[in-house]
Structure formats: C-alpha cells, structure tokens
Design an enzyme around this catalytic site. Structure first.
Site, mmCIF file in Angstrom:
data_model
loop_
_atom_site.group_PDB
_atom_site.id
_atom_site.type_symbol
_atom_site.label_atom_id
_atom_site.label_comp_id
_atom_site.label_asym_id
_atom_site.label_seq_id
_atom_site.Cartn_x
_atom_site.Cartn_y
_atom_site.Cartn_z
ATOM 1 N N ASP A 133 0.845 -1.186 0.000
ATOM 2 C CA ASP A 133 0.000 0.000 0.000
ATOM 3 C C ASP A 133 0.881 1.237 0.000
ATOM 4 O O ASP A 133 1.763 1.375 0.855
ATOM 5 C CB ASP A 133 -0.892 0.022 1.251
ATOM 6 C CG ASP A 133 -2.008 -0.995 1.195
ATOM 7 O OD1 ASP A 133 -3.040 -0.687 0.598
ATOM 8 O OD2 ASP A 133 -1.830 -2.090 1.765
ATOM 9 N N HIS A 173 -7.434 5.566 0.649
ATOM 10 C CA HIS A 173 -8.370 5.373 1.747
ATOM 11 C C HIS A 173 -7.634 5.396 3.090
ATOM 12 O O HIS A 173 -6.402 5.362 3.126
ATOM 13 C CB HIS A 173 -9.104 4.038 1.593
ATOM 14 C CG HIS A 173 -8.192 2.846 1.599
ATOM 15 N ND1 HIS A 173 -7.385 2.525 0.538
ATOM 16 C CD2 HIS A 173 -7.956 1.883 2.537
ATOM 17 C CE1 HIS A 173 -6.683 1.432 0.811
ATOM 18 N NE2 HIS A 173 -7.007 1.029 2.028
ATOM 19 N N ASP A 181 -7.151 -4.751 9.875
ATOM 20 C CA ASP A 181 -6.411 -3.487 9.987
ATOM 21 C C ASP A 181 -5.730 -3.414 11.355
ATOM 22 O O ASP A 181 -6.390 -3.253 12.383
ATOM 23 C CB ASP A 181 -7.344 -2.292 9.806
ATOM 24 C CG ASP A 181 -7.761 -2.083 8.354
ATOM 25 O OD1 ASP A 181 -7.246 -2.817 7.490
ATOM 26 O OD2 ASP A 181 -8.587 -1.201 8.093
ATOM 27 N N GLU A 266 -11.059 -0.936 -2.350
ATOM 28 C CA GLU A 266 -11.974 -1.681 -3.221
ATOM 29 C C GLU A 266 -13.009 -0.760 -3.865
ATOM 30 O O GLU A 266 -13.420 0.246 -3.278
ATOM 31 C CB GLU A 266 -12.690 -2.761 -2.401
ATOM 32 C CG GLU A 266 -11.729 -3.780 -1.808
ATOM 33 C CD GLU A 266 -12.339 -4.658 -0.728
ATOM 34 O OE1 GLU A 266 -11.835 -5.771 -0.517
ATOM 35 O OE2 GLU A 266 -13.324 -4.229 -0.100
ATOM 36 N N LYS A 375 -9.560 -3.537 -7.462
ATOM 37 C CA LYS A 375 -10.015 -4.630 -6.589
ATOM 38 C C LYS A 375 -11.511 -4.532 -6.333
ATOM 39 O O LYS A 375 -12.033 -3.456 -6.039
ATOM 40 C CB LYS A 375 -9.253 -4.622 -5.268
ATOM 41 C CG LYS A 375 -9.633 -5.783 -4.342
ATOM 42 C CD LYS A 375 -8.576 -6.067 -3.300
ATOM 43 C CE LYS A 375 -8.427 -4.964 -2.304
ATOM 44 N NZ LYS A 375 -7.556 -5.356 -1.160
ATOM 45 N N HIS A 380 -19.962 -12.053 0.203
ATOM 46 C CA HIS A 380 -20.528 -13.397 0.029
ATOM 47 C C HIS A 380 -21.718 -13.674 0.940
ATOM 48 O O HIS A 380 -22.456 -14.635 0.721
ATOM 49 C CB HIS A 380 -19.446 -14.449 0.292
ATOM 50 C CG HIS A 380 -18.875 -14.390 1.675
ATOM 51 N ND1 HIS A 380 -19.407 -15.095 2.728
ATOM 52 C CD2 HIS A 380 -17.834 -13.687 2.188
ATOM 53 C CE1 HIS A 380 -18.710 -14.847 3.826
ATOM 54 N NE2 HIS A 380 -17.751 -13.991 3.531
ATOM 55 N N THR A 422 -11.705 -10.819 -4.431
ATOM 56 C CA THR A 422 -11.295 -11.354 -3.129
ATOM 57 C C THR A 422 -12.083 -12.615 -2.751
ATOM 58 O O THR A 422 -12.905 -13.103 -3.518
ATOM 59 C CB THR A 422 -11.484 -10.296 -2.028
ATOM 60 O OG1 THR A 422 -12.869 -9.965 -1.939
ATOM 61 C CG2 THR A 422 -10.695 -9.041 -2.334
ATOM 62 N N GLU A 460 -7.390 -12.583 -4.539
ATOM 63 C CA GLU A 460 -6.769 -12.575 -3.217
ATOM 64 C C GLU A 460 -7.611 -13.415 -2.270
ATOM 65 O O GLU A 460 -8.791 -13.639 -2.505
ATOM 66 C CB GLU A 460 -6.714 -11.143 -2.649
ATOM 67 C CG GLU A 460 -5.992 -10.134 -3.501
ATOM 68 C CD GLU A 460 -6.118 -8.728 -2.948
ATOM 69 O OE1 GLU A 460 -6.805 -8.550 -1.895
ATOM 70 O OE2 GLU A 460 -5.549 -7.795 -3.547
ATOM 71 N N ASN A 461 -6.991 -13.834 -1.185
ATOM 72 C CA ASN A 461 -7.763 -14.370 -0.065
ATOM 73 C C ASN A 461 -8.234 -13.195 0.786
ATOM 74 O O ASN A 461 -7.560 -12.165 0.879
ATOM 75 C CB ASN A 461 -6.942 -15.345 0.762
ATOM 76 C CG ASN A 461 -5.600 -14.775 1.188
ATOM 77 O OD1 ASN A 461 -4.830 -14.287 0.365
ATOM 78 N ND2 ASN A 461 -5.309 -14.854 2.485
ATOM 79 N N ALA A 462 -9.396 -13.317 1.396
ATOM 80 C CA ALA A 462 -9.944 -12.227 2.207
ATOM 81 C C ALA A 462 -9.403 -12.242 3.627
ATOM 82 O O ALA A 462 -9.235 -11.186 4.248
ATOM 83 C CB ALA A 462 -11.470 -12.312 2.232
ATOM 84 N N LEU A 463 -9.144 -13.439 4.153
ATOM 85 C CA LEU A 463 -8.648 -13.609 5.514
ATOM 86 C C LEU A 463 -7.396 -14.480 5.485
ATOM 87 O O LEU A 463 -7.263 -15.360 4.631
ATOM 88 C CB LEU A 463 -9.713 -14.259 6.402
ATOM 89 C CG LEU A 463 -11.054 -13.529 6.502
ATOM 90 C CD1 LEU A 463 -12.065 -14.377 7.271
ATOM 91 C CD2 LEU A 463 -10.891 -12.165 7.156
ATOM 92 N N ARG A 500 -1.458 -12.266 4.439
ATOM 93 C CA ARG A 500 -0.516 -11.191 4.344
ATOM 94 C C ARG A 500 0.780 -11.646 4.959
ATOM 95 O O ARG A 500 0.800 -12.579 5.748
ATOM 96 C CB ARG A 500 -1.105 -9.975 5.086
ATOM 97 C CG ARG A 500 -0.173 -8.833 5.386
ATOM 98 C CD ARG A 500 -0.866 -7.674 6.086
ATOM 99 N NE ARG A 500 -2.189 -7.307 5.643
ATOM 100 C CZ ARG A 500 -2.453 -6.485 4.649
ATOM 101 N NH1 ARG A 500 -1.438 -5.939 3.997
ATOM 102 N NH2 ARG A 500 -3.682 -6.216 4.315
#
Length: 592
Positions: A133, A173, A181, A266, A375, A380, A422, A460-463, A500
């Site tokens: 970022d 953002h 975060d 996003e 992104k 879901h 994602t 990407e994976n979300a978690l 990450r």
C-alpha cells in the site's frame, strides 16, 4: 537378520520439494527421514537503474535446484534454464501483501532488517513478488502537492535487491476499521481539515453518520480541495508517483499499479464498517446521504420524470437481516420501479467513479510497461437470499436475473486493467448457515464474468489462512478446470496475491505449507523470472479505449451461466498429518 524395507513417499503435497522415507521393520514403522531439496541463488545486474538509488544494481534470481537424492530415488532434476514449456502455460504467479504499516505514519521505513529477512525468505520460497500500500495519508500528509516518496523509495530498492517484483497500490483510503487493519493511517490531515468545515465530503448514512475512510464519490468533480477536485488529487498523486519512481518502472520492478477506488482500496461503498457498529453478517447500509449525492439523485429522479422520489428510508440498519426490512424483504422495494431506479443509479455512480479514476491512471502511466488493476470486494453473505442485500448496499446490483459484476469487468477492459477479486479461499461449508453465504458460487459467477469480458482476472484471499483447505480452494479457483498438459487452460487466473506477510506465516509448519502452495500455483515448476515464458510479458500501456455508453454497460447485466468448475483442485495439498495417516492406514491394510 532384520528384514528392513525402505519406502520413499513424496510429501510434495505438504512440504514442497521434499520426500519422506519410512523404514519398516517387520511391518512396523521405525522412523521417518526427511530429505530436502536445496535452492542455490546467483546474482545478475539489474537493468535500467537510475536516480537516487544508483548504488542498488543487483537482483537475486534462483539458479539450479540441487537434490540430496541419488539418481535411483527420483527423476533427473531440472536446471534453472529448463522447464516444461507446456506446464509453464499453467503457471500462476504468487505475490504476498506486505504489512500495512511497513512505512510508518511519520513516513519512515523503520524496520529494514526485519523486512529484508522476510523478503529473502519469500524469495527463497519461490514467491514472485510482493504488494504494498502506498498511502496517500503518508506521502501527501504535509500539504497539497507536497509529496515525500523517500521512505517508499527505500522500500522499493530493498524489494528490488531481494529479486522480487512489486504490485503498488495507490491507497487513497484510510487504514483502520476494517477486518485485519492492525494500524491506523488516516487521510491527509489537510483533507480532514476541509472535512471539519464541510463534513459532506465523507460518505454518510441515513442517520447522518460520517465515514472518514474515503471521500464520497459526490465530490469527485467538486473543486473544494484548495481548488482541486477529488479526481484531480488522485491524478496528481499518481503522476507524482510515476515521476519519482520512473527508474523502478523502467527497470521492470513495478508490474502492477492497483488503483484504490474506495474503502479498503476496493471499488465499493463503505456499507459495512466496524467503526459504525457493523457486525458480520449484517446487511449494511446505503452510503449516499451526503448533500452532494443527495443533490445528484434528486436531479436524476427529476430527469426521469419522478421528482417525488427520495433516497431509501426503509432499508434498515447495519446489523439487520434482509427479511426485517421493507426494502430487502419479500416483495420488497428493491423489486419496484422506484427501487430499481435507485439501485441502478447507485451502482452506476460507482462504476463511473472507477471509470473516471482509471482513465486518469491510464494517462498517468501511459507508455509505462505496467498493468493497471482494480479490486472488487467478495460480499458473500446473503448471496443466497433473493435480494442479495449486502451486495446491494455495497454498490453491486447483483440479483438472480441481473449480473452486477460483468459491467464492472467490461468497464475495466477499456483501461486494460486487471480485475482483482477477493475471498478466493472461502468455502460454503465454513460459513454460517443463517447468513445464506455463497462464496463459492459468488467466485464462480464473478470470475466467469471477468473472463467473458476479457480483462485479466486475478484474486486474493480475504482472511489469512495457513491450512490446506484454504490453499486448495485458492488453487481450484485459480485453475477451475485443472492443469492443461497441452498448453494454457481456457480459464486461468492472471495471478494470486496472498494476504498477508507476517511472522505467523513464516513459522515452520505454516511456511512449509505455504511453500507447497506456491509450488502448486506454479504448476510444480520452479520459480520463473522471465514473465514471457508463462505469457505474462508486459508491453507499454496504451491509451484507454473509448468510454462505454450506459446502454453498453447495462447490456452486460444480462445473466449468463458461469463456466464449469471442478469439485476440487487437481494440484491438491495434503497436510503432513494427513499424508502420514493415509500412509499408515495403507500399510496396516497390507499386513492384515
């Protein structure tokens, strides 16, 4: 004499390039021995190095793979310069997101030794690159057009030294308030100062609560930021990035510019935010009640011949369920002419916002050998409910009879931009039943629509996940119909970025599984530094194609059957305990 039998069993599904030797004595397992394949690295000169980091001129690239096995134990090892060209067509590069606070709020690259160690571990694991970022709130914090790129230049130089490619996110953002975060990085102070006198520059819900995570798209064209509009601020920032990072761009270090288009980077509205009290799986709230968007809606309603129409007042609150609201419930407002008009306006505003900023990004990076990207969030929850409420409040007008994602993919295609989606790791069985989640069907729908509209599709994976189930689901989505041994599969993702980098990821067991995941994403091929060998060569960015008309975008809302998806990946990863368990059960069955 003791009868000892040696069985060599591949554990590549668990630990990558390793083999397990189980020695048996009279049918009993004596002990396992692990043999590792070692990686040797060499050094080459990096091309095109100029500017303030002229002393940084090397890139480390993995060389031949040497094995500790004798030739009768395994096939002949490949050299660094030889690959199975047909299998390379199945190669999906893997990138890893760096920590959110790798550059501090004070614009300092604080922990270089730690990051260097971690980057070298990633490189040794075969990772293709990293994502970072590039925070607006850090670089332009001092005042309008007062950019300080020095800390990021130091970071990019280190990434280059470690032999990794870079995906750079233009992060417009705030960091803080979303899942994962760990640090707080606000918007530039001088922007927040404008918000103190004009709080309508921020997204606003029906109760008037402001969200300072991202500027409302209502100010995209309002020259209230010391004479500049929001879009002009974003454009100037990207132009400054190009000017100050030109040597890295020319050297081929930076391959993607992902343009932040909303909260969490996003393209969506901040409809579900923990700082506002939202808790999963709440439906969220519409975010269009600032004075700028209210005025735009009133004008649109008047032009449509319905000056009496107002913004929704019956769509519930953040943690409601669809059935508890008039708007999303059975025969709800979303099905009426008024509801359809609002949802079309709300979603089109989002698409136009992304389109306009990507057009500026295209102009900023025109001629650079780089890809643009955007992104899209994986909303879901409530996907399997008729109203898709959580998607609608986020700005994705997606229903059973209306595709809310293919118009976005069509818009991205005119900018030659990558469609980055994602929640690749999620499976339906892992979700709450009462939330009517459908991550697998959502991914299948969205990726299929992306491939049909022909932008490159990435994900990407979300978690954060460290388990084989999560990795296997990503592998399935990356190549939904498996490996094509005769060439490139019809459906294959352009790349996957893992969320990450952390010490948890680098722990022994977790990192062994991750290395295997990387190898499987690479279709069991060694790391390949030459992007052209797997059809990822990047040409100079061309000017965006002509803007799509509203009618052309609406045509893409027509639902289409998704492409077929396999039940599971054909490059499956088994955890170590699973491998041992299966082997022991098989051995016992042999001696019954």
């Amino acid at each position: 004499m003791v009868n000892t039998t040696s069985i060599v069993c591949s554990t590549q599904g668990c630990w990558g390039s390793e083999k397990l030797r189980l020695q048996l004595c009279g049918g009993a397992v004596l002990h396992p021995t692990i043999h590792r394949i070692k990686c040797v690295q060499g050094v080459v000169k990096a091309p095109g190095q100029t500017g303030r980091i002229s002393s940084v001129d090397v890139t480390k690239i993995p060389k031949a793979v040497a094995s500790e096995f004798s030739t009768d134990e395994m096939p002949e090892a490949r050299t660094a310069s030889t690959y199975d060209e047909r299998m390379l067509a199945n190669y999906v590069p893997v990138y890893v997101m760096l920590q959110l606070g790798v550059i501090s709020n004070d614009n300092v690259f604080e922990d270089r030794p730690k990051i260097e160690r971690q980057l070298k571990e990633l490189r040794a694991a075969g990772v293709d690159g990293v994502m970072v970022d590039v925070w607006w709130g850090i670089v332009e914090s001092k005042g309008p057009k007062q950019y300080d790129w020095s800390a990021y230049r130091s970071l990019l130089a280190l990434v280059q030294e470690c032999g990794l490619k870079l995906q750079a996110i233009m992060s417009f953002h705030r960091c803080g308030g979303n899942v994962g975060d760990e640090v707080t990085i606000p918007l530039p102070k001088w922007v927040l100062g404008i918000g103190e006198t004009d709080p309508d520059i921020f997204y606003t819900n029906r109760k008037g609560n402001r969200n300072e995570e991202y500027l409302t798209i209502g100010v995209d064209s309002q020259p209230i930021f010391h004479g500049r509009t929001a879009v002009q601020m974003y454009s100037d920032y990207m132009k400054s990035f190009r000017e100050n990072m030109s040597d890295f761009l020319e050297a081929g270090l930076i391959i993607d510019i992902e343009v932040g288009l909303g909260p969490a980077g996003e393209l969506r509205y901040p409809s579900y935010t923990g700082t506002q009290g939202w808790i999963f799986p709440g439906i969220g709230e519409f975010q269009c009640y600032d004075k700028y968007l209210e005025a735009e809606f009133k004008e649109a309603a008047m032009n449509a011949g319905h000056p009496e129409w107002e913004l929704p007042d019956n769509a519930g609150e953040y943690n409601d369920t669809p059935a508890s609201t008039e708007f999303f419930g059975l025969n709800g407002t979303y099905l009426t002419e008024k509801g359809k008009f609002f949802l079309t306006w709300y979603s089109n505003k989002l698409i136009n916002h992304g389109d306009e900023i990507l057009d500026e990004a295209n102009k900023a990076f025109l001629g650079c050998k780089v890809k643009l990207a955007a992104k899209i969030a994986g909303i879901h929850w409530w996907y399997k409910s008729p109203s898709h409420a959580a998607e609608l409040t986020s700005g994705y007008y997606n229903l059973k009879d209306r595709d809310g994602y293919r118009p976005i993919a069509r818009m991205l295609s005119r900018h030659y931009a990558i469609f980055n989606f994602t929640c690749l790791e999620m499976r339906n069985s892992e979700q709450r039943a009462d939330a009517k989640c459908g991550p697998q069907e959502l991914v299948q729908q969205v990726l299929s629509g992306g491939w049909r509209e022909q932008p490159e599709v990435a994900g990407e994976n979300a978690l954060s996940r460290y388990d084989s189930n999560g990795y296997n689901q990503i592998l399935l989505n990356a190549r939904p119909n498996g490996i094509d041994k005769d060439g490139k599969p019809k459906q294959i993702m352009y790349g996957v970025t893992y969320l990450r980098l952390s010490e948890e990821l680098l722990k022994d067991k977790n990192f062994k599984a991750f290395k295997t995941f990387v190898k499987k994403m690479h279709a069991d091929q060694d790391y390949c530094a030459d992007l052209g060998m797997y059809n990822h060569q990047i040409g100079s960015l061309e000017r965006s194609k002509p803007k799509f008309t509203t009618e052309e975008l609406l045509e893409a809302t027509k639902p289409m059957e998704p492409f077929p998806w396999g039940e599971e990946t054909d490059m499956k990863i088994d955890d170590f305990e699973g491998v041992i368990g299966k082997l022991i059960r098989k051995l016992f069955s042999m001696f019954k």
